[in-house]
Write an enzyme that holds these catalytic residues in place. Structure first.
Site, PDB file in Angstrom:
ATOM      1  N   TYR A 200       0.862  -1.187   0.000  1.00  0.00           N
ATOM      2  CA  TYR A 200       0.000   0.000   0.000  1.00  0.00           C
ATOM      3  C   TYR A 200       0.890   1.226   0.000  1.00  0.00           C
ATOM      4  O   TYR A 200       1.808   1.331   0.818  1.00  0.00           O
ATOM      5  CB  TYR A 200      -0.899   0.005   1.248  1.00  0.00           C
ATOM      6  CG  TYR A 200      -1.774   1.227   1.339  1.00  0.00           C
ATOM      7  CD1 TYR A 200      -2.814   1.423   0.440  1.00  0.00           C
ATOM      8  CD2 TYR A 200      -1.559   2.201   2.310  1.00  0.00           C
ATOM      9  CE1 TYR A 200      -3.624   2.551   0.501  1.00  0.00           C
ATOM     10  CE2 TYR A 200      -2.360   3.328   2.381  1.00  0.00           C
ATOM     11  CZ  TYR A 200      -3.389   3.494   1.479  1.00  0.00           C
ATOM     12  OH  TYR A 200      -4.175   4.616   1.536  1.00  0.00           O
ATOM     13  N   ASP A 302       9.362   3.408  -0.525  1.00  0.00           N
ATOM     14  CA  ASP A 302       8.309   3.950   0.319  1.00  0.00           C
ATOM     15  C   ASP A 302       8.654   3.575   1.753  1.00  0.00           C
ATOM     16  O   ASP A 302       8.465   2.431   2.169  1.00  0.00           O
ATOM     17  CB  ASP A 302       6.965   3.370  -0.110  1.00  0.00           C
ATOM     18  CG  ASP A 302       5.827   3.805   0.804  1.00  0.00           C
ATOM     19  OD1 ASP A 302       6.113   4.344   1.893  1.00  0.00           O
ATOM     20  OD2 ASP A 302       4.662   3.584   0.447  1.00  0.00           O
ATOM     21  N   LYS A 330       4.273   9.719   8.327  1.00  0.00           N
ATOM     22  CA  LYS A 330       3.916   9.106   9.621  1.00  0.00           C
ATOM     23  C   LYS A 330       4.798   9.597  10.780  1.00  0.00           C
ATOM     24  O   LYS A 330       4.643  10.720  11.212  1.00  0.00           O
ATOM     25  CB  LYS A 330       3.931   7.578   9.496  1.00  0.00           C
ATOM     26  CG  LYS A 330       2.815   7.065   8.537  1.00  0.00           C
ATOM     27  CD  LYS A 330       2.425   5.638   8.807  1.00  0.00           C
ATOM     28  CE  LYS A 330       1.502   5.063   7.751  1.00  0.00           C
ATOM     29  NZ  LYS A 330       0.167   4.843   8.148  1.00  0.00           N
TER      30      LYS A 330
HETATM   31  C1  LIG Z   1       3.675   2.144   3.277  1.00  0.00           C
HETATM   32  C2  LIG Z   1       2.677   3.263   3.184  1.00  0.00           C
HETATM   33  N1  LIG Z   1       2.795   4.161   2.198  1.00  0.00           N
HETATM   34  C3  LIG Z   1       1.936   5.194   2.083  1.00  0.00           C
HETATM   35  C4  LIG Z   1       0.900   5.361   2.974  1.00  0.00           C
HETATM   36  C5  LIG Z   1      -0.042   6.518   2.830  1.00  0.00           C
HETATM   37  O1  LIG Z   1       0.161   7.429   3.852  1.00  0.00           O
HETATM   38  P1  LIG Z   1      -0.988   8.454   4.261  1.00  0.00           P
HETATM   39  O2  LIG Z   1      -2.072   7.652   4.904  1.00  0.00           O
HETATM   40  O3  LIG Z   1      -0.312   9.412   5.190  1.00  0.00           O
HETATM   41  O4  LIG Z   1      -1.460   9.102   2.996  1.00  0.00           O
HETATM   42  C6  LIG Z   1       0.733   4.443   4.012  1.00  0.00           C
HETATM   43  C7  LIG Z   1      -0.376   4.578   4.983  1.00  0.00           C
HETATM   44  O5  LIG Z   1      -0.723   3.688   5.711  1.00  0.00           O
HETATM   45  C8  LIG Z   1       1.649   3.360   4.121  1.00  0.00           C
HETATM   46  O6  LIG Z   1       1.524   2.444   5.088  1.00  0.00           O
END
Ligand SMILES: Cc1ncc(COP(=O)(O)O)c(C=O)c1O
Length: 501
Positions: A200, A302, A330
């Site tokens: 994700y 990511d 985060k």
């Molecule tokens: C690995 C990863 N990338 C991107 C995101 C997206 O982040 P946001 O919820 O701050 O848009 C998340 C959110 O859970 C994530 O776990």
């Protein structure tokens, strides 16, 4: 030690995952009975469904005010929550406040917070350094849309931790990965991107593909299909995102050959989360970078979940591989919403020279920068990581010991401040292995923890705990005590299954 108990059938257990969604839309889908249909079962032994039902009853009885607010909220908040991920079985938990390592719900129940707001609260709650930084900035203005000194200090610290020299900021993980993918496309002049099945990366069009696909939409393992992760994503976007399995270098090689001179780059979680915790195969990330570069394509990590939580320099520090672009969000803001995109000089020159229009009203917001500066310089310190590592080991060893004592086919995986119990004894190297794990065990574990005063992230098998700099050994012992109670209860189910098979 008890003989190892077989967990029930590991056939695909995803009935909680409604089509096209990462997590369930139905807050209270009933637990599936875990014993084979029609199997004889001693009346005295509860099934897993019985245990879940009992724990859900306790959960609801402990939280009448949450229940009242949840019902009331459905008229004003779509679905009664502010994000689908706040839905939990049997009902969403409404919170009042947090302090240190603890959370308090609107019914006055106290929890050791290992949810960490989905991986944000590495600082814990109301950390004095974050409070001081935010208070100071609030009195001096919370938004200018012009750079401040804090942005420079933050960029310098991120640069030295993550080994990438230039940075820009945004407000959420979604924005960070969106910018990274735009950048890879802008630099290469190519449209196709490669993404890992089950990762994700936020909720923008290019990455809302094969996030938590249904088995019937997944295609063959050696040629995974690109399955839209939600309605509302144009097919044209989905088709530009080509899917490979985690740690599958041969698949990337095949995609690069089949889409010659069309691949802009690949986005990957270097340590895969949102599927428990899956470490990359040794050598995979370094070889991936080399392979992509040989094809004039770029590599984005990511690190929205792993940055600062897997260690002081995230998964880059753990694996020793530095990508072309890294996305952080985060935990870096100490609880304030912020994201960062770091790149090599080669990548970022396309921002500097205006090739790629990297913009945003709230980018580098002074409040967010002040909190991030405090997080990096005063909270996520070497001493804090030493303490977290001791607590990680205490949690991992304690939980593993309880699992072994009761002979469950499960194991604990942890890295840095993150960890989870994986309810299988089979190897889990990619999303398909992960999907086969029965989710009801994670749910039962979540309920035992919750009713026992520990708040884990609701969507059990996908998520991880987060230990903060404010946790202590008593917090971890509360977690381990709940694991032991859960394991003792589930071991009974295992025996039932053995006798039923
Ligand atoms: C690995 C990863 N990338 C991107 C995101 C997206 O982040 P946001 O919820 O701050 O848009 C998340 C959110 O859970 C994530 O776990």
């Amino acid at each position: 030690m008890a003989e190892k108990q077989a967990l029930p059938s590991e056939s695909s257990h995803h009935q909680n995952q409604s089509a096209g969604q990462r997590r369930p839309a139905t807050p209270s889908s009933p637990g599936r009975p875990v014993t084979p249909r029609g199997a004889a079962r001693p009346a005295t032994r509860p099934t897993l469904a019985d245990i879940i039902s009992e724990q859900e009853g306790i959960f609801i009885r402990r939280q009448p005010e949450s229940g009242r607010l949840a019902s009331k909220a459905t008229s004003a908040l779509a679905g009664g929550v502010t994000s689908n991920w706040q839905i939990s079985r049997p009902q969403p938990v409404w919170l009042s406040h947090g302090s240190g390592s603890k959370l308090y719900d609107v019914d006055g129940n106290e929890y050791v917070d290992l949810h960490g707001g989905y991986g944000v609260s590495l600082a814990g709650h109301a950390h004095p350094a974050i409070v001081a930084a935010v208070q100071h900035q609030v009195t001096r203005g919370t938004h200018f849309a012009q750079p401040t000194r804090d942005a420079l200090a933050v960029a310098a610290q991120l640069g030295s931790r993550f080994g990438l020299p230039q940075w820009r900021f945004a407000n959420s993980g979604t924005e960070a990965t969106m910018d990274a993918i735009h950048l890879m496309r802008a630099i290469t002049g190519r449209d196709v991107i490669i993404k890992v099945e089950g990762c994700y990366h936020g909720h923008h069009d290019s990455v809302q593909v094969s996030v938590y696909p249904e088995p019937e939409d997944m295609g063959d393992a050696d040629r995974p299909a690109s399955a839209p992760a939600s309605t509302g994503i144009p097919k044209a976007f989905t088709d530009l995102t080509v899917i490979v399995g985690f740690s599958d270098l041969a698949a990337v090689e095949r995609v690069l050959a089949e889409h010659k001179d069309q691949v802009a780059g690949m986005i990957v979680e270097p340590i895969m989360m949102n599927a428990g915790i899956i470490m990359p195969k040794p050598g995979y990330l370094a070889a991936l970078k080399e392979l992509l570069h040989a094809n004039q394509a770029l590599l984005t990590f990511d690190e929205i979940k792993t940055g600062l939580t897997a260690g002081p320099a995230g998964a880059i520090g753990v694996t020793g591989v530095t990508p072309d672009i890294v996305c952080l969000a985060k935990a870096i803001g100490g609880g304030v919403s912020v994201a960062a995109i770091g790149g090599t000089a080669e990548v970022m020159k396309h921002v500097t020279n205006g090739d790629y229009e990297m913009v945003g009203t709230f980018n580098g917001n002074p409040l967010a920068m002040a909190a991030t500066r405090a997080m990096l310089y005063e909270v996520a310190t070497p001493e804090a990581y030493t303490k977290i590592d001791l607590l990680r080991r205490r949690a991992t060893d304690g939980a593993q010991e309880a699992i072994a004592r009761h002979g469950l086919a499960a194991r604990v995986v942890s890295v840095g401040a993150k960890g989870c119990i994986v309810f299988t004894d089979r190897p889990v190297g990619n999303f398909r292995d992960f999907l086969a794990i029965n989710d009801e065990y994670s749910h039962a574990h979540w309920l035992f923890q919750h009713n026992g005063g520990v708040f884990l992230p609701p969507w059990g098998k996908a998520e991880q705990w987060l230990i903060s700099v404010q946790h202590d050994s008593a917090d971890i012992d509360r977690f381990n005590g709940n694991v032991a109670r859960f394991a003792a209860s589930i071991a009974g189910v295992g025996k039932v299954l053995d006798s039923a098979q």
